[in-house]
Design an enzyme around this catalytic site. Structure first.
Site, PDB file in Angstrom:
ATOM      1  N   ASP A 106      -1.014 105.677  67.377  1.00 49.14           N
ATOM      2  CA  ASP A 106       0.192 106.489  67.282  1.00 49.14           C
ATOM      3  C   ASP A 106      -0.113 107.985  67.375  1.00 49.14           C
ATOM      4  OD1 ASP A 106      -1.106 106.242  64.875  1.00 49.14           O
ATOM      5  OD2 ASP A 106       0.651 105.688  63.705  1.00 49.14           O
ATOM      6  N   LYS A 166      -0.869 101.143  65.347  1.00 45.70           N
ATOM      7  CA  LYS A 166      -0.464 102.222  64.443  1.00 45.70           C
ATOM      8  C   LYS A 166      -1.230 102.132  63.126  1.00 45.70           C
ATOM      9  CE  LYS A 166       3.558 100.669  61.717  1.00 45.70           C
ATOM     10  NZ  LYS A 166       3.132 101.210  60.430  1.00 45.70           N
ATOM     11  N   LYS A 186      -5.767  96.970  61.983  1.00 47.81           N
ATOM     12  CA  LYS A 186      -6.850  97.042  62.980  1.00 47.81           C
ATOM     13  C   LYS A 186      -8.205  96.808  62.330  1.00 47.81           C
ATOM     14  CE  LYS A 186      -6.022 101.209  64.336  1.00 47.81           C
ATOM     15  NZ  LYS A 186      -4.971 101.445  63.321  1.00 47.81           N
ATOM     16  N   LYS A 233      -9.909 108.657  59.301  1.00 43.52           N
ATOM     17  CA  LYS A 233      -9.978 108.175  57.914  1.00 43.52           C
ATOM     18  C   LYS A 233     -11.330 107.527  57.614  1.00 43.52           C
ATOM     19  CE  LYS A 233      -6.405 105.372  57.719  1.00 43.52           C
ATOM     20  NZ  LYS A 233      -5.903 105.407  59.107  1.00 43.52           N
TER      21      LYS A 233
END
Length: 221
Positions: free
Chosen positions: A139, A20, A25, A51
């Site tokens: 997610d 998520k 990550k 992003k």
């Protein structure tokens, strides 16, 4: 183990990392890719999050120009995208960012599909990398983000999670997707989970035990 029926033809190990947003990550991948490069491996890190923040840790906080924005700019100028326009190197790690549309102006999954189509045209499979690491949001359930699992574009999936319900919900979604496509003949397997910000409550460990995947690493809170 993956249900392979023929001899493997790829020498490059492609690993997709899911989790998520905000779970760590990019932190995990920056360290993993740097460690692999220091061991003499040829590594490509591809950020697949709209992003575009996967590679910024490696580049001192600066964002790499994304494939999507570079492709759009070059197309308007009537020029072709070259590998040097979208692939950058630091401390032995090669890095790329797929990018994504601005909020409300398009589908992030479509952006990922377009990005992969472009890097395949640039000769992605002939670059001779030992490892290709893909950073994916877990997610979001649209097809573009599930591309590596659905199309056998990677061999293994690593999940980054923690001892909270949201991250374990995402981890379960990823495991379910892998199981679904394996039933359809897919060869992607879950390598395991990295527990980030481990506060000692044991929830992520219990989840891993329940679904039958190993804990690869546990990073204290």
């Amino acid at each position: 183990d993956a249900p392979v029926t023929a001899l493997p033809t790829k020498t490059t190990q492609i690993i997709a990392i899911y989790g998520k947003g905000g779970i760590g990550k990019s932190f995990t991948l920056a360290n993993l890719s740097y460690m692999m490069a220091q061991q003499g491996k040829k590594v490509l890190l591809i950020g697949c999050d709209p992003k575009s923040d996967t590679t910024s840790l490696l580049f001192g906080g600066r964002a790499c120009p994304t494939i999507l924005e570079t492709s759009s700019r070059k197309k308007l100028a009537g020029e072709d995208v070259k590998i040097g326009d979208v692939c950058f190197k630091r401390d032995g790690v090669f890095a790329m960012e797929l990018g994504g549309p601005e909020v409300g102006r398009g589908c992030g999954g479509r952006g990922i599909i377009h990005g992969f189509e472009l890097i395949e045209k640039l000769g992605f499979h002939d670059w001779g990398f030992d490892y290709v690491l893909l950073d994916f949001l877990g997610d979001v359930v649209c097809g573009g983000f599930g591309l590596p699992i659905a199309r056998d574009m990677c061999q293994k999936v690593i999940i980054v999670g923690s001892n909270d319900l949201q991250s374990l919900y995402v981890a379960n979604n990823v495991c379910s997707a892998v199981e679904y496509f394996r039933k359809l003949g897919g060869n992607v397997g879950v390598a395991g989970i990295v527990i980030n910000k481990d506060d000692g409550t044991g929830e992520a460990q219990a989840f891993a035990d329940a679904v039958g995947i190993p804990v690869l690493s546990s990073i204290p809170a």
